[in-house]
Design a protein around this motif. Sequence first.
Motif, short mmCIF file in Angstrom:
data_model
loop_
_atom_site.label_atom_id
_atom_site.label_comp_id
_atom_site.label_asym_id
_atom_site.label_seq_id
_atom_site.Cartn_x
_atom_site.Cartn_y
_atom_site.Cartn_z
N LEU A 66 199.09 156.92 -17.03
CA LEU A 66 199.73 156.55 -15.78
C LEU A 66 200.07 155.07 -15.72
O LEU A 66 200.64 154.60 -14.73
N ARG A 67 199.73 154.30 -16.75
CA ARG A 67 200.10 152.88 -16.79
C ARG A 67 201.62 152.76 -16.84
O ARG A 67 202.29 153.46 -17.60
N THR A 68 202.13 151.84 -16.06
CA THR A 68 203.58 151.66 -15.99
C THR A 68 204.02 150.66 -17.06
O THR A 68 204.01 150.97 -18.23
N ALA A 69 204.42 149.46 -16.67
CA ALA A 69 204.87 148.45 -17.62
C ALA A 69 203.85 147.33 -17.69
O ALA A 69 203.14 147.05 -16.71
N SER A 70 203.80 146.65 -18.82
CA SER A 70 202.89 145.51 -18.94
C SER A 70 203.26 144.39 -17.98
O SER A 70 202.41 143.59 -17.59
N ASP A 71 204.52 144.33 -17.56
CA ASP A 71 205.00 143.31 -16.63
C ASP A 71 204.98 143.78 -15.18
O ASP A 71 205.69 143.24 -14.34
N TRP A 72 204.16 144.77 -14.88
CA TRP A 72 204.15 145.34 -13.53
C TRP A 72 203.88 144.27 -12.46
O TRP A 72 204.52 144.29 -11.39
N ALA A 73 202.94 143.37 -12.71
CA ALA A 73 202.58 142.37 -11.70
C ALA A 73 203.74 141.41 -11.45
O ALA A 73 204.07 141.09 -10.30
N ASN A 127 190.17 143.37 -29.77
CA ASN A 127 190.61 143.61 -28.39
C ASN A 127 192.11 143.90 -28.41
O ASN A 127 192.93 143.05 -28.01
N PRO A 128 192.51 145.08 -28.86
CA PRO A 128 193.94 145.37 -29.05
C PRO A 128 194.74 145.42 -27.76
O PRO A 128 195.95 145.24 -27.79
N THR A 129 194.10 145.68 -26.63
CA THR A 129 194.84 145.76 -25.37
C THR A 129 194.94 144.40 -24.67
O THR A 129 195.62 144.29 -23.65
N GLY A 130 194.27 143.40 -25.23
CA GLY A 130 194.20 142.10 -24.54
C GLY A 130 195.55 141.46 -24.28
O GLY A 130 195.70 140.73 -23.30
N ASP A 131 196.54 141.71 -25.13
CA ASP A 131 197.86 141.11 -24.96
C ASP A 131 198.72 141.88 -23.96
O ASP A 131 199.82 141.41 -23.61
N TYR A 132 198.27 143.04 -23.50
CA TYR A 132 199.14 143.90 -22.71
C TYR A 132 198.54 144.36 -21.39
O TYR A 132 199.28 144.67 -20.46
N VAL A 138 195.69 156.66 -38.05
CA VAL A 138 195.24 155.30 -37.73
C VAL A 138 194.01 155.27 -36.82
O VAL A 138 193.56 154.19 -36.42
N GLY A 139 193.48 156.41 -36.44
CA GLY A 139 192.33 156.44 -35.55
C GLY A 139 192.74 156.51 -34.08
O GLY A 139 193.92 156.67 -33.75
N ARG A 140 191.77 156.39 -33.22
CA ARG A 140 192.04 156.52 -31.78
C ARG A 140 193.00 155.43 -31.31
O ARG A 140 193.02 154.32 -31.83
N VAL A 141 193.78 155.79 -30.30
CA VAL A 141 194.79 154.88 -29.76
C VAL A 141 194.68 154.84 -28.25
O VAL A 141 194.10 155.73 -27.62
N GLU A 142 195.25 153.79 -27.66
CA GLU A 142 195.23 153.65 -26.20
C GLU A 142 196.65 153.39 -25.69
O GLU A 142 197.32 152.47 -26.17
N PRO A 143 197.12 154.16 -24.72
CA PRO A 143 198.42 153.88 -24.11
C PRO A 143 198.39 152.60 -23.29
O PRO A 143 197.45 152.37 -22.51
N VAL A 144 199.41 151.76 -23.45
CA VAL A 144 199.53 150.56 -22.63
C VAL A 144 200.75 150.63 -21.72
O VAL A 144 200.89 149.81 -20.81
#
Length: 249
Positions: free
Chosen positions: A82-89, A31-36, A122-128
Amino acid sequence: MPLAVMLLALAQPTTAVVTAPPFQVGPSIWNPTGDYVIAGQDEPGYRRWVMGQSWRPGLVSSFHRYLMDNQVAFVVPTWQLLRTASDWARCGADPFEVPPVSDWPNVVQTLRFVRDYVVPAVGRVEPVSAYRNPILNQCAGGARESVHMTMSAIDLVPLVPIDRGVLMSRLCAAHAINGPRYNVGLGFYAKLRFHVDSWKYRTWGRNDGGSLACPSPVVRMAPPAAPPTTAPASDPLGTTPQPDPLAPR
């Protein structure tokens, strides 16, 4: 384009990509996006956000068409860009934002490098995190002159299981060979999050042993060439100078 069709088109890439062989890290759930990525910045959150204002679907569709015109629309799902910052909330900001139209060209070269060299390595990636307006960038702890504010930078995580050391070595190798001609900045943060931009050739970040993640880059100067009489249609404003981030985030 009907809204339902647009949302579907933006949800998943539709072209095949080359993926690197996975690095086995054990039986635990990956779950690579779980921290962000928290609720609200996931796909259901995007759907709520885009339908929250009547003008958003049209603006998002225009951004998607722009990426299609420049042949980088399906490197990653457009809605994730279109994701902004991980600290958006925490900052009381929107989880998603379409950057100003004047900044759209800045992400094209970054996506080309991701398509041509990051995904094969490295394979598929996801923007956070991608575009951050100046107020959000400051609240989220971004560098004062971060190129996230000009939509040149994307923070990514790998979707294929991979060890952090392997991730770094593969990306550093791709960057050393191909980064100079794309003007790519490559940075590493804690765990598996890494940064790619197309403002300036450089690297930062350290591996788990404390040494530099990549050797210091040596800029390879190309022979001078006569400037073209017209700018390539596929790369408008691609060489516009941007401020150097002091501590890229």
